[in-house]
Design a protein around this motif. Sequence first.
Motif, PDB file in Angstrom:
ATOM      1  N   GLU A   1      -5.803   1.302  -8.063  1.00 38.78           N
ATOM      2  CA  GLU A   1      -6.365   2.360  -7.237  1.00 38.78           C
ATOM      3  C   GLU A   1      -6.992   1.776  -5.979  1.00 38.78           C
ATOM      4  O   GLU A   1      -7.530   0.670  -5.988  1.00 38.78           O
ATOM      5  CB  GLU A   1      -7.440   3.119  -8.007  1.00 38.78           C
ATOM      6  CG  GLU A   1      -6.945   3.860  -9.230  1.00 38.78           C
ATOM      7  CD  GLU A   1      -8.099   4.528  -9.965  1.00 38.78           C
ATOM      8  OE1 GLU A   1      -9.133   4.793  -9.308  1.00 38.78           O
ATOM      9  OE2 GLU A   1      -7.979   4.757 -11.175  1.00 38.78           O
ATOM     10  N   TYR A   2      -6.944   2.549  -4.915  1.00 38.12           N
ATOM     11  CA  TYR A   2      -7.563   2.109  -3.664  1.00 38.12           C
ATOM     12  C   TYR A   2      -9.054   1.824  -3.843  1.00 38.12           C
ATOM     13  O   TYR A   2      -9.588   0.873  -3.278  1.00 38.12           O
ATOM     14  CB  TYR A   2      -7.404   3.179  -2.584  1.00 38.12           C
ATOM     15  CG  TYR A   2      -6.004   3.333  -2.060  1.00 38.12           C
ATOM     16  CD1 TYR A   2      -5.257   2.234  -1.640  1.00 38.12           C
ATOM     17  CD2 TYR A   2      -5.423   4.592  -1.968  1.00 38.12           C
ATOM     18  CE1 TYR A   2      -3.978   2.379  -1.147  1.00 38.12           C
ATOM     19  CE2 TYR A   2      -4.136   4.751  -1.461  1.00 38.12           C
ATOM     20  CZ  TYR A   2      -3.422   3.639  -1.058  1.00 38.12           C
ATOM     21  OH  TYR A   2      -2.159   3.793  -0.568  1.00 38.12           O
TER      22      TYR A   2
ATOM     23  N   SER B   1       3.124   4.843  -3.955  1.00 37.50           N
ATOM     24  CA  SER B   1       3.830   5.985  -4.525  1.00 37.50           C
ATOM     25  C   SER B   1       4.850   6.578  -3.554  1.00 37.50           C
ATOM     26  O   SER B   1       5.635   7.444  -3.934  1.00 37.50           O
ATOM     27  CB  SER B   1       2.839   7.076  -4.932  1.00 37.50           C
ATOM     28  OG  SER B   1       2.181   7.601  -3.791  1.00 37.50           O
TER      29      SER B   1
ATOM     30  N   LEU C   1      -0.712  -0.461  -4.421  1.00 38.60           N
ATOM     31  CA  LEU C   1      -1.994   0.220  -4.226  1.00 38.60           C
ATOM     32  C   LEU C   1      -1.718   1.685  -3.946  1.00 38.60           C
ATOM     33  O   LEU C   1      -0.877   2.021  -3.099  1.00 38.60           O
ATOM     34  CB  LEU C   1      -2.758  -0.381  -3.041  1.00 38.60           C
ATOM     35  CG  LEU C   1      -3.126  -1.862  -3.104  1.00 38.60           C
ATOM     36  CD1 LEU C   1      -3.906  -2.254  -1.846  1.00 38.60           C
ATOM     37  CD2 LEU C   1      -3.943  -2.166  -4.347  1.00 38.60           C
ATOM     38  N   THR C   2      -2.416   2.571  -4.639  1.00 38.67           N
ATOM     39  CA  THR C   2      -2.209   3.996  -4.437  1.00 38.67           C
ATOM     40  C   THR C   2      -3.482   4.756  -4.785  1.00 38.67           C
ATOM     41  O   THR C   2      -4.455   4.175  -5.270  1.00 38.67           O
ATOM     42  CB  THR C   2      -1.019   4.494  -5.294  1.00 38.67           C
ATOM     43  OG1 THR C   2      -0.688   5.826  -4.900  1.00 38.67           O
ATOM     44  CG2 THR C   2      -1.352   4.473  -6.782  1.00 38.67           C
ATOM     45  N   SER C   3      -3.471   6.045  -4.541  1.00 43.25           N
ATOM     46  CA  SER C   3      -4.635   6.872  -4.857  1.00 43.25           C
ATOM     47  C   SER C   3      -4.704   7.127  -6.361  1.00 43.25           C
ATOM     48  O   SER C   3      -3.711   7.001  -7.079  1.00 43.25           O
ATOM     49  CB  SER C   3      -4.561   8.199  -4.111  1.00 43.25           C
ATOM     50  OG  SER C   3      -3.411   8.920  -4.508  1.00 43.25           O
ATOM     51  N   LYS C   4      -5.881   7.516  -6.821  1.00 45.99           N
ATOM     52  CA  LYS C   4      -6.104   7.717  -8.257  1.00 45.99           C
ATOM     53  C   LYS C   4      -5.125   8.727  -8.842  1.00 45.99           C
ATOM     54  O   LYS C   4      -4.585   8.531  -9.933  1.00 45.99           O
ATOM     55  CB  LYS C   4      -7.545   8.179  -8.493  1.00 45.99           C
ATOM     56  CG  LYS C   4      -7.906   8.351  -9.960  1.00 45.99           C
ATOM     57  CD  LYS C   4      -9.374   8.739 -10.120  1.00 45.99           C
ATOM     58  CE  LYS C   4      -9.750   8.892 -11.595  1.00 45.99           C
ATOM     59  NZ  LYS C   4     -11.185   9.261 -11.757  1.00 45.99           N
TER      60      LYS C   4
ATOM     61  N   SER D   1     -10.834   0.719  -6.327  1.00 43.26           N
ATOM     62  CA  SER D   1     -11.319  -0.407  -7.138  1.00 43.26           C
ATOM     63  C   SER D   1     -10.259  -1.492  -7.285  1.00 43.26           C
ATOM     64  O   SER D   1     -10.197  -2.149  -8.322  1.00 43.26           O
ATOM     65  CB  SER D   1     -11.740   0.100  -8.527  1.00 43.26           C
ATOM     66  OG  SER D   1     -10.656   0.763  -9.167  1.00 43.26           O
ATOM     67  N   PHE D   2      -9.451  -1.685  -6.250  1.00 44.40           N
ATOM     68  CA  PHE D   2      -8.318  -2.596  -6.416  1.00 44.40           C
ATOM     69  C   PHE D   2      -8.733  -4.050  -6.629  1.00 44.40           C
ATOM     70  O   PHE D   2      -8.032  -4.805  -7.305  1.00 44.40           O
ATOM     71  CB  PHE D   2      -7.357  -2.489  -5.221  1.00 44.40           C
ATOM     72  CG  PHE D   2      -7.926  -2.924  -3.900  1.00 44.40           C
ATOM     73  CD1 PHE D   2      -7.911  -4.264  -3.518  1.00 44.40           C
ATOM     74  CD2 PHE D   2      -8.455  -1.992  -3.025  1.00 44.40           C
ATOM     75  CE1 PHE D   2      -8.427  -4.660  -2.304  1.00 44.40           C
ATOM     76  CE2 PHE D   2      -8.973  -2.387  -1.793  1.00 44.40           C
ATOM     77  CZ  PHE D   2      -8.960  -3.726  -1.429  1.00 44.40           C
TER      78      PHE D   2
ATOM     79  N   SER E   1       0.838  -1.204   0.000  1.00 43.76           N
ATOM     80  CA  SER E   1       0.000   0.000   0.000  1.00 43.76           C
ATOM     81  C   SER E   1       0.869   1.247   0.000  1.00 43.76           C
ATOM     82  O   SER E   1       2.083   1.188   0.225  1.00 43.76           O
ATOM     83  CB  SER E   1      -0.933   0.000   1.215  1.00 43.76           C
ATOM     84  OG  SER E   1      -0.211   0.129   2.425  1.00 43.76           O
TER      85      SER E   1
ATOM     86  N   ASN F   1      -2.162   9.353  -8.034  1.00 42.42           N
ATOM     87  CA  ASN F   1      -0.762   8.933  -8.040  1.00 42.42           C
ATOM     88  C   ASN F   1      -0.499   7.704  -8.909  1.00 42.42           C
ATOM     89  O   ASN F   1       0.626   7.210  -8.951  1.00 42.42           O
ATOM     90  CB  ASN F   1      -0.302   8.626  -6.615  1.00 42.42           C
ATOM     91  CG  ASN F   1      -0.258   9.862  -5.738  1.00 42.42           C
ATOM     92  OD1 ASN F   1      -0.155  10.979  -6.229  1.00 42.42           O
ATOM     93  ND2 ASN F   1      -0.342   9.665  -4.426  1.00 42.42           N
ATOM     94  N   VAL F   2      -1.525   7.219  -9.580  1.00 43.42           N
ATOM     95  CA  VAL F   2      -1.380   5.994 -10.366  1.00 43.42           C
ATOM     96  C   VAL F   2      -0.352   6.170 -11.485  1.00 43.42           C
ATOM     97  O   VAL F   2       0.540   5.339 -11.666  1.00 43.42           O
ATOM     98  CB  VAL F   2      -2.740   5.555 -10.941  1.00 43.42           C
ATOM     99  CG1 VAL F   2      -2.544   4.475 -12.013  1.00 43.42           C
ATOM    100  CG2 VAL F   2      -3.636   5.016  -9.831  1.00 43.42           C
TER     101      VAL F   2
END
Length: 435
Positions: free
Chosen positions: A254-255, A205, A234-237, A257-258, A202, A239-240
């Motif tokens: 993304e967190y 980034s 896993l990261t925020s949208k 819809s992982f 998690s 930072n993808v």
Amino acid sequence: MGSMTDENLTLCVPRASSGQDPHQPVLASSQRPTQYPPNHVLIKVDRFGFSANNITYQALGEHPHFRYFDFNDAPEVGKVSPKTHGLFPVWGFGTVEKSTHPKIHEGERVYGYFAPTRYLLLPVSSADVNKHAFYVPRPHLPADRRPYNQILRCAADPQYTSDPAVEDLTMLYRPLFWTSYWCEDWLFSSNYRGGASTILISSASSKTAFCLAYLIKKRIARGELSRDVRIVGLTSKGNVDFTRGLGHYDEVLEYGSFTSGRAFSHSRGKERWIYVDVASNAALNERILAHFASPYAASLVACIVLGLTNLSPASPGADSIDWGTNTFDTSAASADARPSSQFWPSFENFFMPEWLDVRKHQLSIGEIFATQNKAWQELMVDCVGWVKMDRVYGGAAVRQAYEEVAKRGLGPERGLIWSLWDAPVESRGWWSARL
């Protein structure tokens, strides 16, 4: 007030216990120390790195386990005192301006766990000085904090390069990289908990997370870990794109819809996953546990707590974390939903000094230095271009920059180098402009 070089500026942050707004740092002005007791050094702190890790130091400044505010005391000046304010530690470079220890020389370049200040007067353990380092005695802190009490002498540091650009990279990566490095070593020592098919990380980034992914990839490339092992971030949208661009992960999700990602949707019961929690977000962790509670999901064989990147100075409850137990209540994933044959792990907290103490009994100091030096030299080549360097100097500008980061966060694509000096300490011409 005397000349500029006689003025000491220190960036102080309110303690949570004081009831003040932690987003409102104070720039305390005082006189440069002029009294130097025996076995002391006055370090001119030239510049230091700042990252989300320093926000964590601030959030846990008064936590009874971490005690980050107990490394260096805030000055006693005006409305600032050690009782009302704290100094979050920073990793930086400095120069020994005064020394009353016979084995430490004025003019030496040093690197260590300093404070956001211009001048730092530190005691030196009289018998704990060697050509590589000297140590600050802090008997009020646990013995395992010793690595943070070490001040490295750059002239004898094999990892030091005087190039200002490399110094900048050192301040950003050295503290975080070694946490990632020794965590990977810790996982590898157990053969990744008996063999894992996927490593889920998690806060992908963050530097701690992507350095861990980078090191796992290096392990795979050397043939010491199966090429079938996948690394999923896993990261925020927002930072993808940055995280995917690093190239350290096989898949970045993304967190929100992982579970629809390929790694999750194609996982099966025979697969073994390790979850490395760098974000320490309770809601996210509950969703992850709920997914693996399904009888059709892969097995979750280990959950490792490696960081607290979601904390900020204003995080409610930051000082109420119980580090003697799980970070959160795993009962959110009902025990009735868990397959009886599946091992359901507790969250383990990785703390680098504790693992280093173990490795010092398993490896010689020479072996440790050699492997670290090799890994560091490779990183200094590989990491160029991973993040954009932002340099800020001057007390007022640094205070403003801190407020902005504390309130709005720090994008992963930025690396911050700060100095409380209004002009370059050394005439190197490496400061481009006030940012």
